[in-house]
Design a protein around this motif. Structure first.
Motif, PDB file in Angstrom:
ATOM      1  N   GLY A  49       0.844  -1.183   0.000  1.00  0.00           N
ATOM      2  CA  GLY A  49       0.000   0.000   0.000  1.00  0.00           C
ATOM      3  C   GLY A  49       0.876   1.228   0.000  1.00  0.00           C
ATOM      4  N   TYR A  50       1.006   1.856   1.163  1.00  0.00           N
ATOM      5  CA  TYR A  50       1.803   3.068   1.313  1.00  0.00           C
ATOM      6  C   TYR A  50       3.254   2.822   0.903  1.00  0.00           C
ATOM      7  CZ  TYR A  50       4.329   6.777   3.835  1.00  0.00           C
ATOM      8  OH  TYR A  50       5.159   7.826   4.176  1.00  0.00           O
ATOM      9  N   LYS A  51       3.719   3.601  -0.093  1.00  0.00           N
ATOM     10  CA  LYS A  51       5.090   3.512  -0.610  1.00  0.00           C
ATOM     11  C   LYS A  51       5.483   2.068  -0.948  1.00  0.00           C
ATOM     12  CE  LYS A  51       6.826   7.688   1.723  1.00  0.00           C
ATOM     13  NZ  LYS A  51       7.020   8.495   0.497  1.00  0.00           N
ATOM     14  N   ASP A  94      -0.160  -4.831  -5.091  1.00  0.00           N
ATOM     15  CA  ASP A  94      -0.650  -3.521  -4.686  1.00  0.00           C
ATOM     16  C   ASP A  94      -2.101  -3.662  -4.256  1.00  0.00           C
ATOM     17  OD1 ASP A  94      -1.370  -0.919  -4.300  1.00  0.00           O
ATOM     18  OD2 ASP A  94      -0.882  -0.220  -6.318  1.00  0.00           O
ATOM     19  N   ALA A  97      -3.805   2.155  -1.331  1.00  0.00           N
ATOM     20  CA  ALA A  97      -3.194   3.012  -0.311  1.00  0.00           C
ATOM     21  C   ALA A  97      -4.024   3.088   0.958  1.00  0.00           C
ATOM     22  CB  ALA A  97      -2.985   4.412  -0.883  1.00  0.00           C
ATOM     23  N   ASP A  98      -5.344   3.078   0.834  1.00  0.00           N
ATOM     24  CA  ASP A  98      -6.216   3.293   1.991  1.00  0.00           C
ATOM     25  C   ASP A  98      -7.000   2.050   2.395  1.00  0.00           C
ATOM     26  OD1 ASP A  98      -5.534   6.066   2.089  1.00  0.00           O
ATOM     27  OD2 ASP A  98      -6.874   6.398   0.390  1.00  0.00           O
TER      28      ASP A  98
END
Length: 256
Positions: A49-51, A94, A97-98
């Motif tokens: 997710g994040y980075k 992936d 992100a959220d």
């Protein structure tokens, strides 16, 4: 699970995802994977997710990170020296992100074997847990999900007081003062994914609550070392344990 923001460790996670925060010069994610690999589990699915691109780049260039190299610019060649390859197969997905933990699990369902249980864990916790015993416990009980119960580490000293307020006993950071907590090492049947609605579902909410209500959740008690890297203080504690040469979770370092 390697997609969260890790906001409580902002000193490190503004620059990189939490699972890439290093202990002993290697990402905490590497330490977690070494625990599983020690017990023969070497096929990993990492929920990004994040980075997440940083985790992809780490595994794509793992030899470059770990080895001495000779780079011949004229020949456009790289020779790796003292190469030690981990026997891992790593699928990096992936998952948004959220997306919450349940949603991340649902997104990687196509990569799971529909006929076999699988292990799931978070990207920030280590333990000297016997993964083989955990899996055997899961198979023995026949439930849809097994959660690892651990005693929460206490950050403060405990006092026993008499009626007059005199301290009868003091224990510095006693282990297991309260009820066991979720240690983050799960074994799950693939059907648990059906309990997840979508990206906004936290696995720790409706899915786990429903499993418990239906009698499909059992707890494997781990009495040994366990630690989650939630804060900079936690990270420094793990770093100190690693530097001591006696990190409890480094099972792969111990003689057979």
């Amino acid at each position: 699970m390697a997609g969260g923001l890790g906001s409580r460790l902002a000193e490190e996670t503004t620059q990189r995802p939490k699972p890439m925060v290093e202990v002993g010069g290697r990402p905490i994610l590497w330490h977690i994977m070494k625990i599983y690999s020690h017990y023969g589990l070497r096929d990993f699915i990492i929920c990004l997710g994040y980075k997440g691109f940083m985790i992809k780049e780490y595994f794509a260039n793992m030899q470059l990170h770990e080895c001495d190299v000779t780079i011949d610019l004229a020949q456009s060649s790289i020779v790796y020296h003292n190469s030690v390859r981990e026997p891992w197969r790593v699928t990096l997905v992936d998952t948004g992100a959220d997306t919450l933990t349940g949603g991340r699990l649902k997104r990687v369902a196509p990569w799971l074997d529909p006929d076999e249980p699988f292990c799931m864990t978070y990207g920030d916790g280590v333990a000297d847990i016997d993964i083989a015993a955990l899996i055997a416990f899961h198979r023995q009980h026949g439930a849809e999900a097994t959660i690892t119960a651990v005693a929460p580490p206490s950050r403060y000293g405990a006092l026993d007081l008499d009626a007059a307020g005199r301290v009868e006993r003091f224990v510095e950071k006693p282990h297991g003062q309260t009820s066991p907590i979720n240690g983050g090492f799960f074994v799950l049947q693939p059907k648990v994914v059906d309990r997840i609605e979508g990206d906004a579902t936290a696995f720790e909410a409706a899915p786990l609550e429903g499993l418990a209500r239906d009698g499909q959740l059992v707890a494997f008690r781990h009495e040994g070392f366990w630690a989650a890297m939630d804060t900079l203080r936690d990270r420094n504690h793990l770093e100190a344990l690693w530097a001591s040469g006696a990190a409890p979770w480094a099972l792969w370092e111990r003689p057979a």
